[in-house]
Every structure is written in C-alpha cells, then in structure tokens.
Design a protein around this motif. Structure first.
Motif, PDB file in Angstrom:
ATOM      1  N   ARG A 160       6.784   8.789  -6.323  1.00 46.88           N
ATOM      2  CA  ARG A 160       6.735   7.650  -5.404  1.00 46.88           C
ATOM      3  C   ARG A 160       5.922   6.548  -6.043  1.00 46.88           C
ATOM      4  N   SER A 162       4.349   2.927  -4.909  1.00 46.75           N
ATOM      5  CA  SER A 162       4.119   1.971  -3.826  1.00 46.75           C
ATOM      6  C   SER A 162       4.298   0.542  -4.317  1.00 46.75           C
ATOM      7  N   ASP A 163       4.451  -0.375  -3.382  1.00 45.93           N
ATOM      8  CA  ASP A 163       4.597  -1.787  -3.729  1.00 45.93           C
ATOM      9  C   ASP A 163       3.400  -2.266  -4.544  1.00 45.93           C
ATOM     10  N   ARG A 164       2.201  -1.921  -4.074  1.00 50.10           N
ATOM     11  CA  ARG A 164       0.983  -2.385  -4.738  1.00 50.10           C
ATOM     12  C   ARG A 164       0.882  -1.815  -6.155  1.00 50.10           C
ATOM     13  N   SER A 330      -0.402   2.784   9.861  1.00 55.91           N
ATOM     14  CA  SER A 330       0.725   1.856   9.906  1.00 55.91           C
ATOM     15  C   SER A 330       0.407   0.613  10.736  1.00 55.91           C
ATOM     16  N   GLU A 334      -2.636   0.382   5.157  1.00 59.62           N
ATOM     17  CA  GLU A 334      -1.316   0.069   4.605  1.00 59.62           C
ATOM     18  C   GLU A 334      -0.642   1.325   4.105  1.00 59.62           C
ATOM     19  N   GLY A 335       0.682   1.326   4.198  1.00 61.78           N
ATOM     20  CA  GLY A 335       1.468   2.371   3.566  1.00 61.78           C
ATOM     21  C   GLY A 335       2.078   3.368   4.507  1.00 61.78           C
ATOM     22  N   ASN A 354       3.512  -1.308   8.801  1.00 56.92           N
ATOM     23  CA  ASN A 354       3.081  -1.073   7.417  1.00 56.92           C
ATOM     24  C   ASN A 354       3.407   0.349   6.978  1.00 56.92           C
ATOM     25  N   GLN A 356       5.243   1.116   4.011  1.00 51.80           N
ATOM     26  CA  GLN A 356       5.868   0.946   2.700  1.00 51.80           C
ATOM     27  C   GLN A 356       5.918   2.243   1.890  1.00 51.80           C
ATOM     28  N   ASN A 357       4.900   3.080   2.021  1.00 57.72           N
ATOM     29  CA  ASN A 357       4.852   4.288   1.204  1.00 57.72           C
ATOM     30  C   ASN A 357       5.892   5.322   1.607  1.00 57.72           C
ATOM     31  N   ARG A 359       8.984   4.235   2.958  1.00 58.11           N
ATOM     32  CA  ARG A 359      10.045   3.295   3.299  1.00 58.11           C
ATOM     33  C   ARG A 359      11.395   3.983   3.497  1.00 58.11           C
TER      34      ARG A 359
END
Length: 440
Positions: A160, A162-164, A330, A334-335, A354, A356-357, A359
């Motif tokens: 995985r 993440s975006d960050r 969430s 974040e995530g 939130n 994203q992790n 998604r």
C-alpha cells in the motif's frame, strides 16, 4: 539528482544511523515507560535474539501492527504447512499479543530491530533468512539495503502506498529507485497502489487485492457476548471503532444528540489505542456520562451511556453488539482505518471523508451501498439516527457490505501464486534436509 548521488545519500543514511546507535537507549527507555515496548524483551529492538535459529529454510515475515499481523496469518499458515520455519517480527506490544494468540509457538516471534545498521546487521547475522516478506507499507531503508547487500530476496505483500508517501517519494525519483530496486517483487493491494510502486522503480509489481479480506475472523467469547447482549436488552446500540484522538469526543457528542430521540441508546467506543481509555473515561464522566470499561469487568447497566472497549483482540465482540459502526481515523487524523472487519461482521459502515489509506476498500463498499461517508459530527449523528429508524435500509447496507467483501476475496491465493517462485525452492530444500527425499 543522479543515481550516484542517490546511492551516496543512502550510504550516508546507513552510516549516520550507525553513529546514532549508542544514543537510542533513551528513546527505547521512554517507550518502555509509556508501555509501548516490552521491558523484558527490549533487547530484541537492538537485533539481539531471544531464541535460537532453527535448522533449515527460514522466512522472515514482518508485520508492523495488529492489522498487518492478522493479514499475514494466512500466508504464514501456508508456509508452516510446507515445513518452512518462520520468524515473525512486529513493532508493537499489541501486535505481539495478536501473534501469540493466532500462531502460538508455531512461529518464532521477535520485535523488529530498529532500522539502524548495527541492529539490523545483528538480526540478520543471527537469523540468516532465506527470504524476507514485509507487509503493506513497511519501507525501512537500512533494512532494505542490508538485505540487498546480502542478496536475500525481499517481497512486499499487501503493498500500500498512501498519497502522502507517494508524493514524498516522487519528489526524489533517483532515491526511490535506488531503494525500491532492491525489492524482488511487490504484490500490491490495488491497481492504484501497483502503479505507484511501478512509478517509484519497483519491478515486478502484481496486484492481488487486500489480504485483510481473506482473513478468518476469530469467534467472540460466546459467554461474554451473551451476557453483554442480555444486559443491553432491547436498547439501540451503535459503535465508533478504531477511533483516534478527538474522535472519541465526537462520538460522545453524537451520543448526546442521539439521546434526545433515543433516550436508552448505548454507544460503544473502541479507541485504536486502548491505553487512552482511563483518560477518556475520566473525561466522559466529568461531562456527566455514565461509562463502563470492558477491561474492568464492569457490567453494562440500564443507565450506562458508553461502553469503552479497552481490551485487545476483542473487536469482533464489540462489533457483534451492533449493526451500525463508524470507523475512525477518518474525521480526525488522516487515512482512515480498515472497514472490512465491520462489513464482514454485519454492520452498516460509516466513516469520515479521510479514508485515503483504504481507498479501494471504501470505493467498493460505497459502490455496492455498504458504506457511507460523513463530513462532520452532525452528519454522523444524522446517519446513525436514520439507520436506527430504518431497518430496511440498515439491513440493505449490511447485505451490500458483505457482498462487496465477497467480491474482493481471493487476495491470499493470488499472493501465494506471486510468492511461488520464492517459496518452492525453500520447500524443496526443507524436504531434502528432512530426509524425505521427494523434492516435488
């Protein structure tokens, strides 16, 4: 930045860590004082083993925390059945407890060494793994480089990004490529994750789906579940699980809002970090709420407002008390956290924006109608109230969530196929060394 500079930076990082090694004792001592380390086994964090290496092929499996540990149990069961020894490392006390509960003494458990050259080298010198398997997003530069220098194949499973993390690595393409090229294979959770790993230089990359879909959920303590359900009776119940700091307060405020329409409502709050429960109980009590903690064995009474789920390994028990679950990290933080277990156990899933992790899991649940996202505490209160009052919609969401989970299954078999080129030679080696003589 050139490839040469990237390698120079990574080399500097390795040796800077080695220079800092004598100074980490205070950090570990601080973690011990906070209950984040096992005092009796803290030497394992320096790579010092507490057990002997068994003879024969050995696979090192690393899972950082509870979720990752549960996710790799299926893989480990397969390896054990094939006669391969496993040393399983985790990074938290709670994940160590889960490993002991799920796998017992069939594996050797150690706490993962600090990502510093002396610790990692000592660990690898002792265990001498034939293969290293890391779960999800565990990218430790020194560990990866040390394994690469020893030509130990290393595979990232349930990968995985993440975006960050992706943005951070993408700004340093030569650095990421110099690191990720050491991975023999990446088995990613989703197409998005797979494409990100490819862009960062990993080869080859395949997509398996999420191993957490294929886990076998342990049964809840039947006696405890029956007693709690008897105590709750016909009261309405909703849960806020895997909550992070700030979300417990939101859940308590939502409880007050719901109590205006449902005077007997019970709210179950399961913080991600159970060690925060005492402070949370005091905070809620100061606000006039009646709170009981599961760890203290306190009974749920007719006036109980909040049940604090502050025990380890009992998420299934708490989720079986309700049909509505908000999944935390969430709204604050974040995530998000993993929504699959709540969906598997028959709850309508709610979460903040939130996520994203997770998604891909949320997208599939939402597309099927098994989950809804909320913006704030007012919207959360409204969603819980709506589901309490609408049995058909609640049951529809539950069924949709379970359908989505079934559609996502199969990650374990796909991951095992990807690992076959690495595992089969070890199985052959194990059989030959055991005197079986049949190397099929």
């Amino acid at each position: 930045m050139s490839e040469r500079w990237a390698r120079a930076i990574l080399t500097t990082y390795r040796w800077a860590g080695a220079a800092a090694y004598p100074l980490v004792g205070g950090y570990i001592a601080w973690r011990v004082s906070k209950g984040k380390e096992d005092r009796a086994r803290r030497h394992e964090r320096y790579g010092r083993p507490s057990q002997k290496r068994p003879p024969g092929p050995l696979v090192w499996v690393h899972a950082a925390s509870v979720g990752e540990t549960i996710a790799v149990v299926g893989l480990i069961e397969h390896f054990l059945a094939s006669g391969i020894n496993i040393v399983l490392t985790t990074g938290t006390v709670t994940s160590a407890s889960v490993a002991a509960e799920r796998l017992g003494d069939r594996v050797i458990h150690q706490y993962v060494p600090l990502d510093l050259k002396p610790a990692v080298s000592r660990f690898l010198n002792h265990w001498s793994p034939d293969l290293a398997i890391m779960a999800e997003s565990e990218i430790w530069p020194v560990t990866i480089l040390e394994l690469g220098a020893r030509r130990v194949p290393q595979v990232l499973v349930n990968g995985r990004m993440s975006d960050r993390s992706f943005e951070r690595w993408r700004k340093r393409p030569f650095l990421s490529e110099a690191l990720f090229e050491n991975l023999a294979h990446v088995v990613a959770q989703s197409e998005v994750d797979g494409e990100r790993f490819r862009k960062l230089g990993a080869r080859p990359v395949t997509v398996s789906g999420n191993l957490k879909v294929d886990i076998t959920l342990p049964p809840a303590d039947g006696g405890a579940l029956a007693r709690m359900k008897d105590a709750i009776g016909e009261r309405k119940v909703w849960a806020a699980v895997s909550t992070h700091e700030g979300e417990e307060k939101i859940a308590a405020e939502v409880h007050r809002m719901l109590r205006r329409r449902h005077p007997d409502i019970l709210t179950v709050i399961v913080p991600r970090h159970p060690d925060r429960a005492a402070a949370l109980k005091a905070e809620f009590a100061a606000d006039g709420l009646d709170v009981v903690c599961r760890s203290g064995g306190e009974p749920i009474g007719p006036r109980t407002d909040i049940l604090l789920g502050d025990t380890i390994g009992e998420m299934g028990l708490y989720l079986r008390l309700t049909e509505i679950a908000f999944v935390g990290r969430s709204l604050m933080g974040e995530g998000g956290q993993n929504p699959l277990e709540p969906a598997m156990l028959g709850t309508a899933v709610l979460a903040g924006l939130n996520v994203q992790n997770f998604r891909d899991a949320y997208r599939r649940l939402i597309d099927r109608g098994g989950a809804r996202l909320v913006r704030d505490k007012q919207m959360l209160a409204g969603a819980v109230n709506f589901l309490i009052n609408n049995d058909d919609m609640r049951h529809s969401m539950i069924a949709a969530g379970q359908t989505a989970v079934e559609e996502m299954s199969g990650a374990l078999s796909r991951t095992l196929i990807a690992l076959e080129p690495f595992i089969h030679p070890l199985i052959v080696k194990s059989r030959l060394q055991s005197g079986n003589g049949r190397a099929a």
